[in-house]
Design a protein around this motif. Structure first.
Motif, PDB file in Angstrom:
ATOM      1  N   UNK A   1       0.849  -1.202   0.000  1.00 53.82           N
ATOM      2  CA  UNK A   1       0.000   0.000   0.000  1.00 53.82           C
ATOM      3  C   UNK A   1       0.882   1.249   0.000  1.00 53.82           C
ATOM      4  N   UNK A   2       1.941   1.257   0.820  1.00 49.84           N
ATOM      5  CA  UNK A   2       2.794   2.433   0.911  1.00 49.84           C
ATOM      6  C   UNK A   2       3.705   2.588  -0.311  1.00 49.84           C
ATOM      7  N   UNK A   3       4.094   1.478  -0.937  1.00 47.38           N
ATOM      8  CA  UNK A   3       4.853   1.579  -2.195  1.00 47.38           C
ATOM      9  C   UNK A   3       3.972   2.219  -3.261  1.00 47.38           C
ATOM     10  N   UNK A   4       2.737   1.743  -3.369  1.00 46.95           N
ATOM     11  CA  UNK A   4       1.799   2.289  -4.366  1.00 46.95           C
ATOM     12  C   UNK A   4       1.494   3.754  -4.068  1.00 46.95           C
ATOM     13  N   UNK A   5       1.248   4.079  -2.798  1.00 47.38           N
ATOM     14  CA  UNK A   5       0.937   5.463  -2.425  1.00 47.38           C
ATOM     15  C   UNK A   5       2.084   6.396  -2.806  1.00 47.38           C
ATOM     16  N   UNK A   6       3.297   6.012  -2.461  1.00 50.08           N
ATOM     17  CA  UNK A   6       4.456   6.834  -2.817  1.00 50.08           C
ATOM     18  C   UNK A   6       4.637   6.941  -4.321  1.00 50.08           C
TER      19      UNK A   6
ATOM     20  N   UNK B   1       8.555   6.609   4.857  1.00 49.31           N
ATOM     21  CA  UNK B   1       8.889   6.421   6.279  1.00 49.31           C
ATOM     22  C   UNK B   1       7.855   5.516   6.948  1.00 49.31           C
ATOM     23  N   UNK B   2       6.588   5.711   6.636  1.00 51.15           N
ATOM     24  CA  UNK B   2       5.548   4.871   7.220  1.00 51.15           C
ATOM     25  C   UNK B   2       5.687   3.429   6.721  1.00 51.15           C
ATOM     26  N   UNK B   3       5.877   3.284   5.421  1.00 53.19           N
ATOM     27  CA  UNK B   3       6.100   1.944   4.870  1.00 53.19           C
ATOM     28  C   UNK B   3       7.367   1.314   5.419  1.00 53.19           C
TER      29      UNK B   3
END
Length: 164
Positions: A45-50, A79-81
C-alpha cells in the motif's frame, strides 16, 4: 551529474521504482507462488501510495514549494512503509520461541472485524509474517522492501531540500 536531474525526472524515476517494485511483487506472488502476509500487503500500500504521489508530481511538474510538498508526501509514505517493513524484519529475526502465533487471513479480518481492530492486528504481525520463504542475495523480501523505502526516503529528502 546531479545538476542534470530535473525535479520532474527524479519524480518520474521514483514512480518507475514503485512500478518495478510492484511488478516484482506481482511476479513473486503469481509466478513464484509466494502468498503475501498482511504486513507484506501493508507495505505494498505504501509503495503504491508513494509511487502515485511521485507520478502526480511528474505530471504536475510543480516548482518551489509545490515540489517540496510532493517530496514531503513521498517521504511520509516511505517512512511509514519503512516502519512497517522494519517491524516485519524484526519479526523475522525473533527466536522461534518468541514468534507470535499465526492469525487469520487479511480477508477474514476485513470481513469480520472492525477496521481499527484489523489494522491493529495487521501491524502487530503474526507467525506467518515471521517466516522467510525467499531471499535474494541473502536478503528477505521485507529486508529488500526496507532498503527500497530507505532509498525512496533519501531521494525524496534530497528532492525536497535541493535548491533547483
Amino acid at each position: 551529474m546531479l545538476q542534470t536531474l530535473t525535479p520532474r525526472l527524479v519524480y518520474f524515476g521514483l514512480a518507475l521504482l514503485a512500478l518495478f517494485a510492484m511488478l516484482f511483487a506481482w511476479y513473486l506472488e503469481y509466478q513464484v507462488g509466494l502468498n503475501p502476509c498482511p504486513l507484506c500487503m501493508t507495505q505494498r500500500v505504501f509503495v503504491v501510495a508513494g509511487g502515485l504521489v511521485a507520478l502526480l508530481a511528474f505530471l504536475h511538474n510543480p516548482a518551489g514549494w509545490g515540489r517540496r510538498v510532493y517530496g514531503l508526501l513521498c517521504i511520509a509514505s516511505a517512512v511509514t512503509g519503512g516502519a512497517v517493513a522494519a517491524r516485519h524484519v524484526w519479526l523475522q529475526h525473533l527466536p522461534p520461541d518468541q514468534v507470535p502465533a499465526c492469525g487469520p487471513s487479511l480477508e477474514y479480518m476485513l470481513e469480520t472485524l472492525p477496521f481499527r481492530d484489523t489494522l491493529n492486528m495487521v501491524l502487530m504481525g503474526d507467525g506467518n509474517c515471521a517466516e522467510t520463504h525467499w531471499t535474494l542475495l541473502g536478503f528477505s523480501i521485507p529486508e529488500q522492501t526496507l532498503m527500497l523505502f530507505v532509498v525512496i526516503t533519501v531521494v525524496s529528502l534530497w528532492q525536497t531540500l535541493r535548491k533547483s
